[in-house]
Design a protein around this motif. Structure first.
Motif, PDB file in Angstrom:
ATOM      1  N   PRO A 252       0.817  -1.231   0.000  1.00 21.93           N
ATOM      2  CA  PRO A 252       0.000   0.000   0.000  1.00 21.93           C
ATOM      3  C   PRO A 252       0.844   1.272   0.000  1.00 21.93           C
ATOM      4  CG  PRO A 252      -0.799  -1.564   1.635  1.00 21.93           C
ATOM      5  CD  PRO A 252       0.511  -2.084   1.160  1.00 21.93           C
ATOM      6  N   TRP A 253       1.983   1.229   0.664  1.00 20.66           N
ATOM      7  CA  TRP A 253       2.845   2.406   0.727  1.00 20.66           C
ATOM      8  C   TRP A 253       3.529   2.647  -0.615  1.00 20.66           C
ATOM      9  CZ3 TRP A 253       0.897   4.221   4.844  1.00 20.66           C
ATOM     10  CH2 TRP A 253       0.524   3.367   5.893  1.00 20.66           C
ATOM     11  N   LEU A 254       3.895   1.566  -1.305  1.00 18.71           N
ATOM     12  CA  LEU A 254       4.427   1.714  -2.658  1.00 18.71           C
ATOM     13  C   LEU A 254       3.363   2.294  -3.590  1.00 18.71           C
ATOM     14  CD1 LEU A 254       6.490  -1.591  -3.106  1.00 18.71           C
ATOM     15  CD2 LEU A 254       7.396   0.750  -2.997  1.00 18.71           C
ATOM     16  N   ALA A 255       2.107   1.853  -3.406  1.00 15.46           N
ATOM     17  CA  ALA A 255       1.011   2.396  -4.215  1.00 15.46           C
ATOM     18  C   ALA A 255       0.871   3.897  -3.992  1.00 15.46           C
ATOM     19  CB  ALA A 255      -0.291   1.681  -3.876  1.00 15.46           C
ATOM     20  N   ALA A 256       0.960   4.323  -2.729  1.00 11.53           N
ATOM     21  CA  ALA A 256       0.870   5.752  -2.428  1.00 11.53           C
ATOM     22  C   ALA A 256       2.025   6.510  -3.066  1.00 11.53           C
ATOM     23  CB  ALA A 256       0.857   5.967  -0.920  1.00 11.53           C
ATOM     24  N   LEU A 257       3.221   5.916  -3.044  1.00 11.33           N
ATOM     25  CA  LEU A 257       4.386   6.555  -3.657  1.00 11.33           C
ATOM     26  C   LEU A 257       4.203   6.694  -5.169  1.00 11.33           C
ATOM     27  CD1 LEU A 257       7.260   7.673  -3.423  1.00 11.33           C
ATOM     28  CD2 LEU A 257       8.106   5.309  -3.663  1.00 11.33           C
ATOM     29  N   ILE A 258       3.674   5.644  -5.806  1.00 10.00           N
ATOM     30  CA  ILE A 258       3.416   5.710  -7.247  1.00 10.00           C
ATOM     31  C   ILE A 258       2.422   6.825  -7.570  1.00 10.00           C
ATOM     32  CG2 ILE A 258       2.328   4.471  -9.158  1.00 10.00           C
ATOM     33  CD1 ILE A 258       3.570   1.904  -8.036  1.00 10.00           C
ATOM     34  N   ALA A 259       1.370   6.934  -6.758  1.00 11.37           N
ATOM     35  CA  ALA A 259       0.376   7.986  -6.983  1.00 11.37           C
ATOM     36  C   ALA A 259       1.014   9.368  -6.907  1.00 11.37           C
ATOM     37  CB  ALA A 259      -0.759   7.859  -5.970  1.00 11.37           C
ATOM     38  N   VAL A 260       1.916   9.566  -5.940  1.00  6.37           N
ATOM     39  CA  VAL A 260       2.586  10.863  -5.787  1.00  6.37           C
ATOM     40  C   VAL A 260       3.501  11.130  -6.983  1.00  6.37           C
ATOM     41  CG1 VAL A 260       4.249  12.153  -4.405  1.00  6.37           C
ATOM     42  CG2 VAL A 260       2.443  10.860  -3.268  1.00  6.37           C
TER      43      VAL A 260
END
Length: 499
Positions: A175-183
Motif C-alpha cells: 500500500p505504501w508503494l502504491a501511495a508513492l506511485i500515486a505521488v
C-alpha cells in the motif's frame, strides 16, 4: 447518440476553455490538473479542432468506465443479469448517458477512478499484492485530472483497515508503494505549483473553505440536480442499493462492499453538507455515482442469496427496471430536445442555450476587425476569451486582460500583432465597465452592441469597443489587480471556473 450530440451541439464555454489548455505545454493550470487537456488533445489529434474532436475523449471515457464496471460486477457476482444492469444504469443517467460527451475534468477523472476501484477488486479476488501498484497508478492519474479524486481516499482506507486483513496490509510495503506511485504520477502538478507559488492549491483551498450563510436554495438546487442528472427514479434506487451495500459490508467486514459504498457515501454526504451554504457545481459529484451503480447491481444479486423475503427482492428488481426504462427515455428525450427541437422551454437559464450563439458575436467582431484595423481582441472574462479563441482558432490573438493568474506558463499569443496596434474589446454587458480600465492608458471607443440569441431568446448582450494607446501586460506582478483571479460566492458563476 452521444457521438451525434458531441458533433452537433456548439461547445460550451468551459469546454472551449479546456480546449485552450490543450494548445499549451504547461505542466498544470490554475483551475485544474492537466488531465482534461491531454484528453482533448487525444481527440483533436484524431478529428482535428472540431466539436467531435474536443469531445471524443468523453465518448471513450464512458465506454472504458462501462467496461470496468461490468468487470467489477462480473467478478463479484458471476451473474450476467447484474453485468447487463450495471452497463445500463449509466445509460439511464443523464450525467453519463448524454453528458459524458461534454468534456470536463470529471470526464477525464472518472475512468481513472473506476480503474482504481477495479484494481482493488482484483486485489481482493486474487490476493496478489501487486494490484496495489495498479491502484496507485490509477489513483495518480485520477488526481492528474481533478483534485476531488482525493475524496476516494476514505474508501481505500476503509477497504484496507476495516476487514480482518488490515494487519497484513499495514505491515506490508505494497500500500505504501502504491501511495508513492500515486505521488510520482501526480508530480507534474506538484512541480507546476512549486514554480507558481502553489497557485492551484490556494485557488481550490479558498473555494473549499469558503463559508456562507445557510441557504435552503443551494441545498434544494443540489438535491434537484442529483434527481435530474442521475434520475428521478434511479437516484433513490442507487442510494438504497448503496446503503444496503454499506450495511452488508461493514457488518460482515466485506472489503468490496466497504470499498464501493464508502466511495459513494463519503463524497455524497460531504457535498450535501457543503450545499447547506454553497452552490455545488453540477459536475462535482459526477465521479461518485459509477461506484454506486456497481453497488446497486451487486446488491440486486445479493438480496436473494442472503434469503431476503420474495416481496422485497421482486420489488427491488421492479424498481431497478423502472429506473432503467424511465431513465433511458428521459435521456433520449433530452437528446432530441437539444438536437432536433426548435423551442426554448427553459428561457435564459437553459444550461446549453445559455452558452450557445457565440457565432453571432464572432461574426460582428470579425466585421469590426476589418473596419477598424484592429489586430487583436481583448476580453475580461474567461468564458468570452475561450469562445473567441475557439472560433478564431489562431487567426487573431485573443487576450484576457485580467485574471492573468489563469494563464501562467502559456505561450506567447502573438505580441508582435498586439504591441502598438489597435485592439477590439469584446465583453458581456454590464461587465465591460470594469474599474480596472482606470489602471491602464487605454482609450476606448464604443462601436456597437451585439445580442447573443438562442432559439429566439436573447441570452446576453455584448459591447464592442476599439482600443488604442495601450498594450496589455501579459505577466503582471502577483499583487496586481490584473493578475488576481476571482472566486465568487458558490464557486460557480460568471467569471469563475467551476467544474
Amino acid at each position: 447518440m452521444r457521438l451525434v450530440y458531441a458533433g452537433v451541439l456548439d461547445l460550451r464555454t468551459d469546454e472551449a476553455y479546456y480546449w485552450t489548455w490543450s494548445k499549451e505545454s504547461a505542466l498544470a493550470f490554475l483551475d485544474h490538473p492537466p488531465g482534461i487537456a491531454w484528453l482533448i488533445r487525444f481527440g483533436t489529434a484524431i478529428f482535428g479542432d472540431t466539436n467531435l474532436g474536443v469531445r471524443f475523449g468523453g465518448i471513450v471515457a464512458m465506454l472504458v468506465t462501462q467496461l470496468l464496471l461490468a468487470d467489477i460486477v462480473r467478478r463479484v457476482t458471476h451473474d450476467v443479469r447484474a453485468v447487463i444492469l450495471v452497463v445500463l444504469l449509466p445509460e439511464a443517467a443523464l450525467y453519463y448517458g448524454l453528458l459524458m460527451a461534454k468534456v470536463s475534468p470529471d470526464t477525464a477523472m472518472i475512468p481513472c477512478a473506476v480503474a482504481m476501484l477495479w484494481s482493488l477488486v482484483r486485489l481482493h479476488e486474487s490476493g496478489n499484492p501487486r494490484w496495489w501498484l495498479a491502484a496507485g497508478l490509477f489513483a495518480g492519474l485520477a488526481l492528474l485530472s481533478k483534485f476531488t479524486a482525493i475524496m476516494l481516499l476514505p474508501a481505500v482506507a476503509a477497504f484496507a483497515l476495516v476487514p480482518d486483513w488490515r494487519r497484513r496490509w499495514l505491515l506490508s510495503p505494497w500500500p505504501w508503494l502504491a501511495a508513492l506511485i500515486a505521488v510520482v504520477v501526480f508530480m507534474p502538478v506538484l512541480i507546476w505549483n512549486a514554480q507558481h507559488d502553489w497557485a492551484s492549491f490556494r485557488f481550490q483551498f479558498v473555494r473549499a473553505v469558503a463559508t456562507h450563510q445557510l441557504s435552503f436554495r443551494t441545498i434544494g438546487e443540489f438535491i434537484g440536480l442529483q434527481f435530474g442528472l442521475v434520475g428521478f427514479v434511479l437516484l433513490p434506487v442507487v442510494l438504497s442499493g448503496v446503503t444496503l451495500t454499506a450495511w452488508r459490508g461493514y457488518r460482515a467486514r466485506e472489503p468490496v462492499a466497504i470499498l464501493l459504498s464508502t466511495a459513494v457515501l463519503v463524497p455524497f454526504l460531504y457535498f450535501l453538507w457543503k450545499s447547506l451554504t454553497l452552490r455545488v457545481g453540477d459536475t462535482w459529484p459526477m465521479f461518485l455515482w459509477p461506484a454506486g451503480f456497481a453497488a446497486t447491481a451487486i446488491n440486486l444479486v445479493m438480496l436473494p442469496r442472503e434469503g431476503w423475503p420474495d416481496w422485497i427482492v421482486k420489488s427491488t428488481f421492479w424498481w431497478a427496471r423502472v429506473a432503467v426504462i424511465s431513465g433511458i427515455a428521459f435521456v433520449v428525450g433530452v437528446f432530441f430536445y437539444y438536437v432536433a427541437a426548435p423551442w426554448n422551454l427553459i428561457g435564459r437559464t437553459d444550461p446549453v442555450g445559455g452558452e450557445a450563439g457565440y457565432e453571432q458575436v464572432v461574426a460582428r467582431a470579425e466585421m469590426q476587425l476589418q473596419k477598424t484595423g484592429a489586430t487583436w481582441i481583448a476580453t475580461s472574462d474567461y468564458r468570452t476569451y475561450a469562445m473567441l479563441r475557439w472560433y478564431f482558432n489562431g487567426r487573431v490573438p485573443v487576450i484576457q486582460i485580467n485574471e492573468r493568474g489563469r494563464f501562467q506558463g502559456f505561450r506567447d499569443p502573438g505580441m508582435k500583432a498586439i504591441k502598438d496596434h489597435p485592439g477590439l474589446y469584446v465583453a458581456r454587458e454590464p461587465d465591460h465597465r470594469l474599474p480596472l480600465w482606470d489602471l491602464t492608458t487605454a482609450k476606448r471607443q464604443p462601436l456597437e452592441r451585439v445580442e447573443r440569441v438562442w432559439r429566439g431568446i436573447v441570452m446576453d448582450t455584448y459591447a464592442l469597443e476599439k482600443l488604442t494607446g495601450w498594450t496589455p501586460d501579459l505577466s503582471p506582478p502577483p499583487d496586481s489587480p490584473l493578475f488576481r483571479w476571482r472566486v465568487l460566492a458558490g464557486g460557480e458563476g460568471r467569471g469563475v471556473s467551476h467544474s
